[in-house]
Design a protein around this motif. Structure first.
Motif, short mmCIF file in Angstrom:
data_model
loop_
_atom_site.label_atom_id
_atom_site.label_comp_id
_atom_site.label_asym_id
_atom_site.label_seq_id
_atom_site.Cartn_x
_atom_site.Cartn_y
_atom_site.Cartn_z
N UNK A 177 -7.10 55.77 9.31
CA UNK A 177 -8.06 54.95 8.59
C UNK A 177 -7.44 53.65 8.08
N UNK A 178 -8.28 52.65 7.89
CA UNK A 178 -7.87 51.36 7.35
C UNK A 178 -7.91 51.46 5.82
N UNK A 179 -6.74 51.45 5.19
CA UNK A 179 -6.66 51.59 3.74
C UNK A 179 -6.16 50.31 3.07
N UNK A 180 -6.38 49.16 3.73
CA UNK A 180 -5.85 47.90 3.20
C UNK A 180 -6.35 47.61 1.79
N UNK A 181 -7.61 47.94 1.53
CA UNK A 181 -8.17 47.69 0.19
C UNK A 181 -7.41 48.49 -0.87
#
Length: 344
Positions: free
Chosen positions: A217-221
């Motif tokens: 998953x994209x967890x950049x935030x």
């Protein structure tokens, strides 16, 4: 398994002090508990839980002379060390460090100190304050498959003494005059204490979910938020018993030349800076991401175990409540970081 009466603890440690440098938990001003070189003690402190420092301070110290003038003379004076009263989480952290420093090329400085040491652990009869090892489904005591020297279990008036390897067996044989055979009722009491402690676990974190989130998953935030929170003090790395980052410097002091190894922090901006000035982890969010991936994702791939043992030390030291347990809990439930301490 053997039995050691608590009344004989001082005598056993006193005899051991002729061969070993004793490292014991000591209560300091305001109730802080620290592992320190010490004279024999008659009993453990009443409020003994997890010491503020870990065994990393002794096997991988904050500052260590690798070589230089006077090095051989200094090293020749070091006695073998006996660590007593070490909690299960710190033994497991030590096993993790063994994996790291035992890889090729093997680390002579770390492994020499490990070979010349004996660790006597103390199984937990109840979870220590701030500890979350049970939430990670880690056992509060060491089992046969764990790599340990000797484990004590507190039965009230005596300790169950259990050797986990050849080094531990040799120690037990050398001090058999202090020990007696255990009875079936004492062994059952030990098992019951261990079972009761494990029943205190509450809601466990699903670590398989965390690994899946971090890999897919994209967890950049999330990393941006944590990067904003972090003060870049490095306290979590320095207090953590499994962190292994270091730097090496050549120093001249009073006409003495020495190469010194020093602790470093992967959350420091200069840690990843290259010779030409480029830095792939310039942003604080990238450095925070690197730290948590090392602990919860890459360590499993490298060594088959998480680089977090649930000791809770990072919770105690972080000034902005950016601690490992809160991150694990948040990833288990969702992306938004929520401190379990309800701060900020």
């Amino acid at each position: 398994m053997k039995i050691l009466k608590k009344a004989k603890l001082f005598s056993l440690l006193e005899k051991a002090s002729s061969k070993y440098r004793l490292i014991l938990p000591k209560e300091k001003l305001w109730g802080d508990m620290l592992f320190e070189e010490s004279e024999p003690i008659e009993r453990l402190p009443d409020n003994y839980g997890v010491c503020y420092n870990s065994l990393k301070d002794f096997f991988f110290p904050q500052s260590e002379v690798m070589f230089g003038d006077q090095t051989s003379k200094i090293n020749s004076k070091i006695k073998s060390s006996l660590f007593f009263g070490v909690r299960t989480c710190d033994v497991k952290a030590l096993n993790f460090q063994d994996f790291f420093f035992g890889r090729e090329p093997k680390d002579y400085y770390y492994l020499t100190k490990r070979e010349n040491s004996l660790v006597i652990s103390l199984a937990c009869n109840k979870p220590a304050k701030g500890c979350f090892c049970l939430y990670l489904k880690n056992s509060p005591y060491l089992k046969e498959q764990d790599n340990f020297d000797i484990q004590f279990t507190d039965l009230g008036e005596e300790f169950i003494v259990e050797a986990g390897n050849k080094k531990g067996e040799n120690f037990v044989k050398g001090f058999k005059g202090f020990l007696t055979e255990s009875s079936s009722s004492q062994l059952e009491k030990k098992s019951e204490l261990h079972r009761k402690c494990e029943m205190c676990e509450g809601n466990c974190y699903d670590m398989t979910v965390i690994g899946k989130k971090m890999s897919e998953e994209d967890l950049d935030e999330l990393w941006e938020e944590l990067g904003w929170r972090c003060t870049n003090c490095g306290g979590c790395e320095f207090i953590c018993p499994t962190c292994f980052c270091f730097n090496i410097k050549d120093l001249k002091y009073n006409d003495t030349l020495q190469r010194i190894r020093l602790w470093d922090s992967c959350t420091y901006k200069g840690y990843s800076q290259m010779a030409g000035g480029a830095n792939p982890y310039y942003k604080r969010s990238a450095r925070i991401k690197k730290r948590f991936y090392c602990k919860l994702y890459h360590a499993v791939r490298w060594f088959g175990m998480f680089a977090c043992v649930g000791c809770g030390r990072c919770t105690a030291v972080c000034p902005v409540n950016l601690e490992m347990e809160s991150l694990i809990a948040s990833l288990s439930k969702g992306e938004k970081y929520v401190s379990l301490l309800n701060a900020l």
